[in-house]
Design a protein around this motif. Structure first.
Motif, PDB file in Angstrom:
ATOM      1  N   VAL A   1      -7.115  -1.410  -4.353  1.00 34.20           N
ATOM      2  CA  VAL A   1      -6.417  -0.122  -4.313  1.00 34.20           C
ATOM      3  C   VAL A   1      -5.481   0.008  -5.509  1.00 34.20           C
ATOM      4  O   VAL A   1      -5.459   1.034  -6.206  1.00 34.20           O
ATOM      5  CB  VAL A   1      -5.629   0.029  -3.000  1.00 34.20           C
ATOM      6  CG1 VAL A   1      -4.809   1.318  -3.000  1.00 34.20           C
ATOM      7  CG2 VAL A   1      -6.569   0.021  -1.803  1.00 34.20           C
TER       8      VAL A   1
ATOM      9  N   THR B   1       0.856   4.090  -2.995  1.00 35.92           N
ATOM     10  CA  THR B   1       0.517   5.478  -2.682  1.00 35.92           C
ATOM     11  C   THR B   1       1.684   6.411  -2.959  1.00 35.92           C
ATOM     12  O   THR B   1       1.499   7.525  -3.468  1.00 35.92           O
ATOM     13  CB  THR B   1       0.081   5.598  -1.215  1.00 35.92           C
ATOM     14  OG1 THR B   1      -0.939   4.630  -0.943  1.00 35.92           O
ATOM     15  CG2 THR B   1      -0.457   6.980  -0.922  1.00 35.92           C
TER      16      THR B   1
ATOM     17  N   ALA C   1      -5.807   2.572  -8.692  1.00 41.08           N
ATOM     18  CA  ALA C   1      -4.718   3.530  -8.858  1.00 41.08           C
ATOM     19  C   ALA C   1      -4.099   3.404 -10.255  1.00 41.08           C
ATOM     20  O   ALA C   1      -3.770   4.408 -10.902  1.00 41.08           O
ATOM     21  CB  ALA C   1      -3.654   3.326  -7.782  1.00 41.08           C
TER      22      ALA C   1
ATOM     23  N   SER D   1      -9.852   4.657  -4.874  1.00 40.85           N
ATOM     24  CA  SER D   1      -8.600   4.021  -4.474  1.00 40.85           C
ATOM     25  C   SER D   1      -8.089   4.584  -3.153  1.00 40.85           C
ATOM     26  O   SER D   1      -7.657   3.840  -2.262  1.00 40.85           O
ATOM     27  CB  SER D   1      -7.544   4.219  -5.574  1.00 40.85           C
ATOM     28  OG  SER D   1      -6.295   3.698  -5.171  1.00 40.85           O
ATOM     29  N   ASP D   2      -8.156   5.905  -2.990  1.00 39.17           N
ATOM     30  CA  ASP D   2      -7.684   6.531  -1.759  1.00 39.17           C
ATOM     31  C   ASP D   2      -8.514   6.079  -0.560  1.00 39.17           C
ATOM     32  O   ASP D   2      -7.976   5.801   0.517  1.00 39.17           O
ATOM     33  CB  ASP D   2      -7.754   8.052  -1.888  1.00 39.17           C
ATOM     34  CG  ASP D   2      -6.723   8.594  -2.863  1.00 39.17           C
ATOM     35  OD1 ASP D   2      -5.785   7.861  -3.199  1.00 39.17           O
ATOM     36  OD2 ASP D   2      -6.874   9.761  -3.291  1.00 39.17           O
ATOM     37  N   THR D   3      -9.839   6.015  -0.732  1.00 37.67           N
ATOM     38  CA  THR D   3     -10.697   5.603   0.370  1.00 37.67           C
ATOM     39  C   THR D   3     -10.451   4.144   0.738  1.00 37.67           C
ATOM     40  O   THR D   3     -10.397   3.787   1.918  1.00 37.67           O
ATOM     41  CB  THR D   3     -12.180   5.807   0.006  1.00 37.67           C
ATOM     42  OG1 THR D   3     -12.388   7.183  -0.339  1.00 37.67           O
ATOM     43  CG2 THR D   3     -13.083   5.445   1.167  1.00 37.67           C
ATOM     44  N   ALA D   4     -10.302   3.297  -0.278  1.00 38.94           N
ATOM     45  CA  ALA D   4     -10.015   1.887  -0.008  1.00 38.94           C
ATOM     46  C   ALA D   4      -8.672   1.740   0.710  1.00 38.94           C
ATOM     47  O   ALA D   4      -8.541   0.953   1.659  1.00 38.94           O
ATOM     48  CB  ALA D   4     -10.011   1.095  -1.315  1.00 38.94           C
ATOM     49  N   GLY D   5      -7.670   2.509   0.279  1.00 44.59           N
ATOM     50  CA  GLY D   5      -6.364   2.442   0.928  1.00 44.59           C
ATOM     51  C   GLY D   5      -6.415   2.906   2.369  1.00 44.59           C
ATOM     52  O   GLY D   5      -5.792   2.298   3.252  1.00 44.59           O
TER      53      GLY D   5
ATOM     54  N   GLU E   1      -9.355   7.496  -8.663  1.00 46.62           N
ATOM     55  CA  GLU E   1      -8.357   7.816  -7.648  1.00 46.62           C
ATOM     56  C   GLU E   1      -9.001   8.044  -6.287  1.00 46.62           C
ATOM     57  O   GLU E   1      -8.425   7.692  -5.252  1.00 46.62           O
ATOM     58  CB  GLU E   1      -7.552   9.034  -8.091  1.00 46.62           C
ATOM     59  CG  GLU E   1      -6.686   8.741  -9.314  1.00 46.62           C
ATOM     60  CD  GLU E   1      -5.969   9.973  -9.839  1.00 46.62           C
ATOM     61  OE1 GLU E   1      -6.299  11.084  -9.371  1.00 46.62           O
ATOM     62  OE2 GLU E   1      -5.085   9.821 -10.709  1.00 46.62           O
TER      63      GLU E   1
ATOM     64  N   VAL F   1      -5.997  -4.481  -0.856  1.00 43.86           N
ATOM     65  CA  VAL F   1      -4.886  -3.777  -1.490  1.00 43.86           C
ATOM     66  C   VAL F   1      -4.918  -4.001  -2.999  1.00 43.86           C
ATOM     67  O   VAL F   1      -4.540  -3.118  -3.778  1.00 43.86           O
ATOM     68  CB  VAL F   1      -3.550  -4.250  -0.895  1.00 43.86           C
ATOM     69  CG1 VAL F   1      -2.372  -3.600  -1.615  1.00 43.86           C
ATOM     70  CG2 VAL F   1      -3.481  -3.914   0.591  1.00 43.86           C
TER      71      VAL F   1
ATOM     72  N   LEU G   1       0.829  -1.202   0.000  1.00 45.10           N
ATOM     73  CA  LEU G   1       0.000   0.000   0.000  1.00 45.10           C
ATOM     74  C   LEU G   1       0.865   1.254   0.000  1.00 45.10           C
ATOM     75  O   LEU G   1       0.566   2.235  -0.693  1.00 45.10           O
ATOM     76  CB  LEU G   1      -0.915  -0.014   1.226  1.00 45.10           C
ATOM     77  CG  LEU G   1      -1.869   1.168   1.392  1.00 45.10           C
ATOM     78  CD1 LEU G   1      -2.861   1.229   0.236  1.00 45.10           C
ATOM     79  CD2 LEU G   1      -2.608   1.072   2.725  1.00 45.10           C
TER      80      LEU G   1
END
Length: 460
Positions: A313, A255, A317, A350-354, A347, A310, A251
């Motif tokens: 994510v 990121t 991404a 992806s950010d929220t899942a991460g 995106e 992940v 992760l």
């Protein structure tokens, strides 16, 4: 006509852990409603201050370089003391930690407002206040994030994080508008005073919050000795746990590469629109608006998730990065607008899942230190990203930077996925009949069914 011999149909009660998949399901919980309202007020105050802060600092210092130094001073504690800040969050009850840190940040805002009002703010006091703000934030950020998650069951954490993103976006729009009115009527100090009041609003709400299940928000049992948790050894334990958790390392890589080679659209897209596309600043404003709308839509969509992985994510991404690369080849403004909306949606999801993986994967007693490690890494790539992207733009231009950056992000994520798949295949091949194959906690959680609050690794 129903036979009287048949028993009445009684609906099966819905598991409180599973709930529904509506993006707003976290608002079913009273504590989250109060917490979200308080955070909306806090975000409005924060953006009122941020709207005037850079101009004020530049006016006081008279130097863009000194202004940059003040920003670096505020960021330095996150880079140097993130691990210790996370250890503090794990050692003390989150409600107490969050309330104290919010109160201190409110005090800093009030002091700044007074110094501005009486024309006493100078470079020295500015640097001291920036350092104090950065130091307190190393504790406040993880404490508030984890406190919000405590208010809902694990399956509703993605909804809570997505709701926080929507609240942040709404607070930004309202705060910028309110700053213009307040500063015009009362002066620059009014923005700082309003931010101080917003911190006090959050501080006043925290004592009345009750975590999901009705218990007290305390350090999980059995707690490590407080003296150990504050020590360097306690912080190193957090780093060792983080580095020994492959999904957290993956992760971080996803990121970091996304932040360095993408996401800085205030720079890359601004230069693309006003340069090769021969647009105006108003045209870039339209692009920025489309990005904001896509981000909010993505946050709402992400709120439907319950147990992101992940892998999800990385896939999102990579999809956003490929859309970024295509956007860099846009022949005009209209194709760019068509591309940036789905890019922002991918995106944002992806950010929220991460964030969900990061905040729920570690066991409860380790989450503060994990967020401390994350804050240190995030500060590092946040400081390194803009200069590196600037060099890439000088070498390849805005189109080349967007295309190259997008392809690099997708390639790194794809290579990581390939390595992971090969290792998994090798483990399956090496396992002989009758051998016990180790199962990751996430896979065990999936096999066990609904996730409960005591599960250590609820992420799929």
């Amino acid at each position: 006509m129903t036979s009287s011999c048949l028993p009445p149909l009684i609906p099966r009660p819905r598991s409180p852990e599973r709930g529904t998949r509506t993006p707003w399901r976290s608002l079913r919980h009273r504590g989250m409603r109060w917490w979200s309202a308080a955070n909306l007020v806090s975000n409005v105050g924060t953006w009122m201050q941020l709207t005037v802060q850079n101009l004020l600092v530049l006016h006081i210092t008279g130097s863009a370089a000194t202004t940059g130094v003040s920003l670096a001073v505020q960021a330095a504690p996150g880079l140097l003391m993130g691990l210790l800040g996370g250890a503090v969050v794990d050692a003390w009850p989150r409600k107490l930690t969050a309330a104290v840190s919010q109160a201190v940040l409110g005090l800093v805002a009030f002091v700044t407002a007074a110094l501005v009002a009486f024309d006493l703010l100078n470079v020295v006091s500015l640097m001291v206040l920036a350092a104090v703000t950065g130091l307190v934030a190393t504790v406040d950020a993880p404490a508030c994030a984890l406190l919000g998650n405590d208010l809902v069951p694990p399956s509703d954490v993605p909804s809570a994080i997505a709701l926080g993103s929507v609240v942040s976006s709404a607070g930004r729009l309202i705060g910028v508008a309110c700053a213009g009115v307040a500063v015009g009527a009362l002066g620059t100090a009014a923005a700082y005073a309003a931010n101080g009041l917003s911190f006090l609003c959050v501080t006043a709400v925290i004592p009345f919050l009750r975590p999901y299940g009705g218990g007290a928000t305390t350090t999980p049992d059995p707690p490590a000795p407080r003296r150990e948790r504050f020590s360097g050894a306690g912080a190193r334990d957090g780093l060792a746990f983080f580095m020994g958790r492959p999904r957290l390392v993956a992760l971080t890589v996803i990121t970091a590469v996304s932040a360095v080679f993408g996401r800085n659209y205030g720079l890359t897209l601004a230069v693309l629109v006003t340069g090769p596309l021969a647009g105006s600043s108003q045209d870039f404003g339209t692009v920025a608006t489309m990005l904001a709308v896509g981000g909010i839509a993505g946050a709402v969509l992400a709120g439907r998730m319950q147990r992101p992985s992940v892998r999800l994510v990385g896939a999102l991404a990579a999809a956003g990065a490929l859309l970024q690369a295509v956007a860099g080849l846009s022949p005009g403004l209209l194709p760019l607008l068509v591309l940036v909306a789905p890019m922002a949606v991918a995106e944002s999801v992806s950010d929220t899942a991460g964030a969900t993986v990061l905040q729920t994967d570690p066991p409860p007693g380790m989450r503060g230190r994990v967020l401390g490690v994350w804050r240190t890494a995030q500060t590092a790539w946040g400081l390194a990203g803009p200069p590196l992207l600037g060099l890439l733009m000088e070498w390849a231009g805005p189109r080349g930077a967007l295309v190259t950056g997008g392809l690099v992000i997708a390639a790194v994520i794809g290579a990581g996925a390939l390595v992971h798949a090969r290792r998994a295949a090798a483990r399956r091949v090496s396992a002989r009949p009758g051998d016990v194959v180790p199962v990751e906690p996430a896979a065990a959680a999936r096999a066990a069914g609904p996730v409960h609050s005591e599960d250590l690794s609820p992420i799929g």
